[in-house]
Design an enzyme around this catalytic site. Sequence first.
Site, PDB file in Angstrom:
ATOM      1  N   GLU A 198       0.827  -1.222   0.000  1.00  0.00           N
ATOM      2  CA  GLU A 198       0.000   0.000   0.000  1.00  0.00           C
ATOM      3  C   GLU A 198       0.855   1.263   0.000  1.00  0.00           C
ATOM      4  O   GLU A 198       0.463   2.284   0.565  1.00  0.00           O
ATOM      5  CB  GLU A 198      -0.991   0.009   1.171  1.00  0.00           C
ATOM      6  CG  GLU A 198      -1.921  -1.169   1.223  1.00  0.00           C
ATOM      7  CD  GLU A 198      -2.669  -1.399  -0.074  1.00  0.00           C
ATOM      8  OE1 GLU A 198      -2.882  -0.436  -0.831  1.00  0.00           O
ATOM      9  OE2 GLU A 198      -3.015  -2.561  -0.358  1.00  0.00           O
ATOM     10  N   GLY A 199       1.998   1.178  -0.622  1.00  0.00           N
ATOM     11  CA  GLY A 199       2.888   2.336  -0.712  1.00  0.00           C
ATOM     12  C   GLY A 199       3.973   2.268   0.334  1.00  0.00           C
ATOM     13  O   GLY A 199       3.702   2.298   1.532  1.00  0.00           O
TER      14      GLY A 199
END
Length: 591
Positions: free
Chosen positions: A436-437
């Site tokens: 998610e980054g």
Amino acid sequence: MSDYVHPYRDTEFVLNELVELEGFCAGAGLNEVNGELVSAILAEAGRLGSEVLAPLNAIGDTRGARLSERGVEETPGFAAAYRQFQESGWPSLTAAEAWGGQNLPNVVGTAVNEIWHSANLAFALCPMLTQGALEAIAHHASAELQAAYLPKLVSGEWTGTMNLTEPDAGSDLAAIKTRAVPNGDHYLISGQKIFITWGDHQMTDNVIHLVLARLPDAPAGVKGISLFIVPKFLLDAQGNPGARNDAQCVSLEHKLGIHASPTCVMSFGEKEGAVGYLVGEPHKGLACMFTMMNHARQSVGLQGLSISERAYQQARQYARERLQGTRKDGSRFPIIEFPDVRRMLLQMKASIEAMRALALVAAAEVDRVTHAPDPAAAARHQGRVDLLTPIVKGWLTELAQEVTSLGVQIHGGMGFIEETGAARHYRDARILTIYEGTTGIQALDLVGRKTLLNRGELLAGLFDEIGETVARLESAASFAVQARALGEALAAGREARRLLLEGAEGDAALAGSVSVNFLMLCGYLCGGWLMAGSALRAQALLEAGGDRAFLEAKLASARFYSEQLLPRTQSLLAAIRAGSGSIMALSDEQF
């Protein structure tokens, strides 16, 4: 190996004293939501977490998901646990009533989700991805698609996934190659996605994939990406799963941790093409997906808190039971009496309490946007959500690496042995700073879109609020230590903001060079701010005759945080002040 017990006292303290949930709900017209209801919800969730999900954690670690002719076969026991989870109504907790949801505040759902992630992180990833999928569909899909897919996602009868990453397109979504060709009332999707969490399983009768792909006339780069719903099974005339879609899991990744969470390589359109339905407007898919991604980023930050809590509970029990020292009379005593073990346990405890406070305060800001009385208030709270999201995701997950590592250290040599379970939490935590980054991406978001783009106004507002807490501490003689520590940390934050704003224009490498240190400084500062607020409330409650043991422990952990963790802001500031010079000094060949 310890049993998991939900730390309901601390969760309720944050909800009542920092979030002020009852007052917010009353003002938002959520009159049926009160402390008694939330306590009952947390207690019931805690039972499911400790009695059903937690016992499956070790099984999932040793007997992870596998790929068979049927598709992905989940860990034994997971299907029955999911049925109980779904039939008890947990997937619908915060969803809109229009789609069968219970419409409870996001912050209540976040507090409940902590339980699932602590009890069994691999299991909890499945409903977490579903929540993100239904958010994207609810915000951006047509009414027809919403009616077809939302009720079953909200009920948990179906689960959802997010399909972004490709072999040649990791964080660089501009490089996506998956194609979508118009075909009557739908599109045919072809391409491959990797790292798809819970991309397939047998626990429900359908899996709904949200897939990023390019239309034939798509412009290059991120402006040419569209979003599609691609169900595992196409829906028949009655809206039930029918024919199998051309979407298959072709392999499972072998991972460091979260073994029971199937991480799939998904192939779309190997035969006639996978049927997909456009969500939102053509070429606007990235904006749609960011609804899902931002939800997931706060959720992954919460996972950092959750796995840290699990590691702390295990380390605490081991420290209480492990006899190591010998007194002069020959009697032995547990290692929790050693000062250094107490230091490590307090560091875990104080970090977790700060993480929990920030996770829930940030989650409550989402509710304040939803129920804002006017557009100006909504914009103000949305600005705070935007600012806190990368800090929650980045700082909580980075701190989880240290907390879970301390859990192994407290076990000594036994921590390195798989049978104790301490290493499992450490391994499971390692993915959190990546998916998610990455932390670097969160940090660039914080310094770029959330600071430089608005000339630091969002940070200035947060820093002013922290300054008010410093003033409250200074007015109470018993908090002199905390007042000085938080004041110095706030000064470091303001100086870091100034250096960034003044230096970024003249040095193109500055923002990227200092970004992670900047994020971590903001994280420790926000943690100190909320721990200070916790201490002020704990003292007031103590003077009013509250639970002495709990409140004195809260005061002790808040003081420990100010003495042992807040000073880290000064070294982070020193690194920020050094700028980009040494970071950019070497050529590629010199590394």
